[in-house]
Scaffold this motif. Structure first.
Motif, PDB file in Angstrom:
ATOM      1  N   ASP A 201       0.845  -1.198  -0.083  1.00 30.36           N
ATOM      2  CA  ASP A 201      -0.100   0.202   0.010  1.00 30.36           C
ATOM      3  C   ASP A 201       0.846   1.353   0.132  1.00 30.36           C
ATOM      4  N   VAL A 202       1.997   1.241   0.582  1.00 26.59           N
ATOM      5  CA  VAL A 202       2.730   2.421   0.731  1.00 26.59           C
ATOM      6  C   VAL A 202       3.453   2.650  -0.832  1.00 26.59           C
ATOM      7  N   LYS A 203       3.698   1.459  -1.444  1.00 26.40           N
ATOM      8  CA  LYS A 203       4.248   1.872  -2.703  1.00 26.40           C
ATOM      9  C   LYS A 203       3.277   2.473  -3.845  1.00 26.40           C
ATOM     10  N   ARG A 204       2.018   1.778  -3.518  1.00 23.43           N
ATOM     11  CA  ARG A 204       0.835   2.315  -4.507  1.00 23.43           C
ATOM     12  C   ARG A 204       0.381   3.749  -4.175  1.00 23.43           C
ATOM     13  N   THR A 205       0.513   4.078  -3.022  1.00 18.24           N
ATOM     14  CA  THR A 205       0.309   5.443  -2.554  1.00 18.24           C
ATOM     15  C   THR A 205       1.321   6.271  -3.121  1.00 18.24           C
ATOM     16  N   SER A 206       2.626   5.932  -3.020  1.00 17.15           N
ATOM     17  CA  SER A 206       3.601   6.813  -3.603  1.00 17.15           C
ATOM     18  C   SER A 206       3.580   6.932  -5.236  1.00 17.15           C
ATOM     19  N   ILE A 207       3.199   6.051  -5.768  1.00 17.81           N
ATOM     20  CA  ILE A 207       3.089   6.070  -7.284  1.00 17.81           C
ATOM     21  C   ILE A 207       1.676   6.860  -7.543  1.00 17.81           C
ATOM     22  N   GLU A 208       0.517   6.811  -6.845  1.00 16.49           N
ATOM     23  CA  GLU A 208      -0.512   7.495  -7.117  1.00 16.49           C
ATOM     24  C   GLU A 208      -0.441   9.125  -6.637  1.00 16.49           C
ATOM     25  N   ALA A 209       0.656   9.476  -5.988  1.00 16.71           N
ATOM     26  CA  ALA A 209       1.207  10.594  -5.541  1.00 16.71           C
ATOM     27  C   ALA A 209       1.312  11.481  -6.977  1.00 16.71           C
ATOM     28  N   TYR A 210       1.848  10.917  -7.960  1.00 18.78           N
ATOM     29  CA  TYR A 210       2.035  11.289  -9.202  1.00 18.78           C
ATOM     30  C   TYR A 210       0.858  11.377 -10.002  1.00 18.78           C
ATOM     31  N   GLU A 211      -0.253  12.268  -9.703  1.00 23.53           N
ATOM     32  CA  GLU A 211      -1.699  12.537 -10.181  1.00 23.53           C
ATOM     33  C   GLU A 211      -1.514  12.741 -11.717  1.00 23.53           C
ATOM     34  N   THR A 212      -0.553  13.695 -12.109  1.00 26.37           N
ATOM     35  CA  THR A 212      -0.430  13.942 -13.430  1.00 26.37           C
ATOM     36  C   THR A 212       0.222  12.872 -14.409  1.00 26.37           C
ATOM     37  N   GLN A 213       0.711  12.019 -13.692  1.00 25.68           N
ATOM     38  CA  GLN A 213       1.116  10.931 -14.609  1.00 25.68           C
ATOM     39  C   GLN A 213       0.377   9.426 -14.523  1.00 25.68           C
ATOM     40  N   PHE A 214      -0.304   9.130 -13.264  1.00 26.44           N
ATOM     41  CA  PHE A 214      -0.826   7.842 -13.247  1.00 26.44           C
ATOM     42  C   PHE A 214      -2.190   8.067 -12.628  1.00 26.44           C
ATOM     43  N   ARG A 216      -4.719  11.090 -13.544  1.00 28.98           N
ATOM     44  CA  ARG A 216      -5.594  11.658 -14.377  1.00 28.98           C
ATOM     45  C   ARG A 216      -5.494  11.283 -15.776  1.00 28.98           C
ATOM     46  N   PRO A 217      -4.168  10.824 -16.243  1.00 34.24           N
ATOM     47  CA  PRO A 217      -4.326  10.207 -17.740  1.00 34.24           C
ATOM     48  C   PRO A 217      -4.808   8.730 -17.436  1.00 34.24           C
ATOM     49  N   GLU A 218      -6.068   8.543 -18.183  1.00 31.64           N
ATOM     50  CA  GLU A 218      -6.750   7.272 -18.159  1.00 31.64           C
ATOM     51  C   GLU A 218      -6.099   6.198 -18.806  1.00 31.64           C
ATOM     52  N   LYS A 219      -5.003   6.255 -19.966  1.00 31.48           N
ATOM     53  CA  LYS A 219      -4.166   5.237 -20.224  1.00 31.48           C
ATOM     54  C   LYS A 219      -3.130   5.031 -19.232  1.00 31.48           C
ATOM     55  N   ASN A 220      -2.908   5.796 -18.431  1.00 33.98           N
ATOM     56  CA  ASN A 220      -1.869   5.291 -17.382  1.00 33.98           C
ATOM     57  C   ASN A 220      -2.503   4.621 -16.105  1.00 33.98           C
ATOM     58  N   ALA A 222      -3.718   2.013 -15.430  1.00 30.22           N
ATOM     59  CA  ALA A 222      -3.436   0.432 -15.315  1.00 30.22           C
ATOM     60  C   ALA A 222      -2.224   0.344 -14.759  1.00 30.22           C
ATOM     61  N   VAL A 223      -1.293   1.296 -14.336  1.00 27.01           N
ATOM     62  CA  VAL A 223      -0.161   1.066 -13.954  1.00 27.01           C
ATOM     63  C   VAL A 223      -0.170   0.747 -12.366  1.00 27.01           C
ATOM     64  N   ALA A 224      -0.857   1.535 -11.626  1.00 21.43           N
ATOM     65  CA  ALA A 224      -1.106   1.116 -10.231  1.00 21.43           C
ATOM     66  C   ALA A 224      -1.902  -0.293 -10.071  1.00 21.43           C
ATOM     67  N   ARG A 225      -2.979  -0.359 -11.067  1.00 16.75           N
ATOM     68  CA  ARG A 225      -3.520  -1.792 -10.827  1.00 16.75           C
ATOM     69  C   ARG A 225      -2.864  -2.867 -11.022  1.00 16.75           C
ATOM     70  N   GLN A 226      -1.657  -2.575 -11.836  1.00 13.15           N
ATOM     71  CA  GLN A 226      -0.985  -3.895 -12.430  1.00 13.15           C
ATOM     72  C   GLN A 226       0.237  -4.175 -11.166  1.00 13.15           C
ATOM     73  N   LEU A 227       0.361  -3.299 -10.184  1.00 15.10           N
ATOM     74  CA  LEU A 227       1.372  -3.272  -9.320  1.00 15.10           C
ATOM     75  C   LEU A 227       1.457  -4.693  -8.383  1.00 15.10           C
ATOM     76  N   GLY A 228       0.136  -4.900  -7.999  1.00 15.81           N
ATOM     77  CA  GLY A 228      -0.335  -6.052  -7.069  1.00 15.81           C
ATOM     78  C   GLY A 228       0.278  -7.404  -8.124  1.00 15.81           C
ATOM     79  N   ASP A 229      -0.029  -7.550  -9.319  1.00 11.44           N
ATOM     80  CA  ASP A 229       0.387  -8.611 -10.205  1.00 11.44           C
ATOM     81  C   ASP A 229       2.011  -8.892 -10.192  1.00 11.44           C
ATOM     82  N   SER A 230       2.584  -7.787 -10.395  1.00  9.61           N
ATOM     83  CA  SER A 230       4.053  -7.886 -10.142  1.00  9.61           C
ATOM     84  C   SER A 230       4.525  -8.079  -9.028  1.00  9.61           C
ATOM     85  N   LEU A 231       3.991  -7.376  -7.983  1.00  7.21           N
ATOM     86  CA  LEU A 231       4.502  -7.817  -6.485  1.00  7.21           C
ATOM     87  C   LEU A 231       4.314  -9.327  -6.332  1.00  7.21           C
ATOM     88  N   ALA A 232       3.104  -9.744  -6.616  1.00  3.49           N
ATOM     89  CA  ALA A 232       2.781 -11.032  -6.142  1.00  3.49           C
ATOM     90  C   ALA A 232       3.839 -12.033  -7.196  1.00  3.49           C
TER      91      ALA A 232
END
Length: 262
Positions: A201-214, A216-220, A222-232
Motif C-alpha cells: 500500500d505504501v508503494k501504491r500510494t507513492s505512485i498515485e501521488a504522481y496524479e499527472t502521470q498515473f 489523471r491520464p486514463e491510459k496510465n 493501469a500502472v497502479a492496478r498492475q502493481l499487485g500482479d508484479s509484486l505477487a
C-alpha cells in the motif's frame, strides 16, 4: 546501518521500480536519499512546480509517521535537462559530489537495458560517478540542497580553508544494484528479490501521488492496478507475498545456507 542512494532519471522511476524496498529500508533505519536527475518535465498534464509537489508527496508516502518507523526518506533534484540527459564529465562529477556528501554505502540505478535514452544515460553516469567519487583532489561542483526541507547534505557553515575532501572524503560505495523501471516489454532477469510484503500500500500510494502521470491520464491508470500482479509474481518466486526484483553485476556473498533455506 547503511547509507543508500536511489537514482532516478525522472521523479516516479524510483517509486515504480523499488518503492516497496525504499519504504522497507527506511523502516529498518537505513538512511535513504532519492536523487532525481531531472524534473521529468514537460509532460502533457504537468509542469515543474506540480511535479515537484508530487515528488514531495511521494517521498512523504514512503516514510509515513507511526510507531516503529525508521529514518525519513530524503529527496534531491540534481537538475539535468529532461529528455536530453548526456554522459558528460560535468554530470558525472555532480553525481559523484552527491555520493560523497551522503557518504553512500549502496547505490541503486535503473537496469542498463532500456528503451528510454535518459534511463540508459543515467545508469552509465551513476556507474562512472561511483568510480569518480573515490578520487581525491578532484574538483567537484556544489551539492544542491534537498527539496525535502530538512536542510543541506553538507553543512554550509564550514570554516574557510576546509576542503571538500575533508568534509566529504572520497568514497567508493560497496554495492551498485540495478532496479527495473524499464520501457521494454520483457520480464526482468533478477539476481535477487527483496521481500516487500506489508509495503504494498505504501508503494501504491507513492505512485498515485504522481496524479499527472498515473491518476489523471486514463491510459496510465493501469500502472497502479498492475502493481499487485508484479509484486505477487516476484514474491511468489521466493515464497513470500510480495517482492521487487534487482540485478547485480558483482556477486553477493553468503556465509552459509541459513539465509537461502528459509
Amino acid at each position: 546501518m547503511a547509507r543508500v542512494i536511489v537514482f532516478g532519471p525522472h521523479p516516479d522511476d524510483q517509486e515504480l521500480g523499488m518503492g516497496g524496498t525504499i519504504a522497507r529500508l527506511a523502516s529498518e533505519g537505513h538512511a535513504v536519499l532519492l536523487v532525481d536527475l531531472t524534473n521529468g518535465e514537460p509532460t502533457p498534464l504537468g509542469n515543474p512546480e506540480i511535479r515537484a509537489g508530487e515528488a514531495e508527496a511521494a517521498r512523504a508516502a514512503l516514510c509515513p509517521p507511526g510507531a516503529g518507523r525508521g529514518l525519513p526518506v530524503r529527496r534531491l533534484l540534481l537538475g539535468l535537462p529532461n529528455r536530453v540527459v548526456e554522459h558528460t564529465a560535468d554530470a558525472r562529477h555532480r553525481i559523484a559530489a552527491v555520493i560523497r556528501a551522503w557518504q553512500a554505502d549502496v547505490l541503486f540505478t535503473p537496469f542498463f537495458e532500456d528503451a528510454h535514452p535518459d534511463h540508459r544515460a543515467v545508469t552509465r553516469l551513476v556507474e562512472d560517478a561511483r568510480f569518480d567519487a573515490k578520487l581525491s583532489r578532484l574538483a567537484l561542483p556544489p551539492v544542491p540542497e534537498p527539496s525535502d526541507g530538512m536542510g543541506p547534505l553538507v553543512d554550509p557553515s564550514i570554516e574557510p580553508g576546509v576542503t571538500f575532501d575533508e568534509i566529504a572524503p572520497p568514497r567508493y560505495p560497496r554495492w551498485l544494484f540495478y532496479y527495473y523501471a524499464t520501457h521494454l516489454r520483457w520480464v526482468a532477469n533478477p539476481s535477487f528479490i527483496m521481500d516487500v510484503t506489508g509495503f504494498e500500500d505504501v508503494k501504491r500510494t507513492s505512485i498515485e501521488a504522481y496524479e499527472t502521470q498515473f491518476v489523471r491520464p486514463e491510459k496510465n491508470r493501469a500502472v497502479a492496478r498492475q502493481l499487485g500482479d508484479s509484486l505477487a509474481y516476484f514474491g511468489g518466486l521466493i515464497g513470500v507475498g510480495s517482492g521487487e526484483p534487482f540485478f547485480t553485476k558483482e556477486p553477493l556473498g553468503i556465509t552459509g545456507l541459513a539465509g537461502v533455506l528459509r
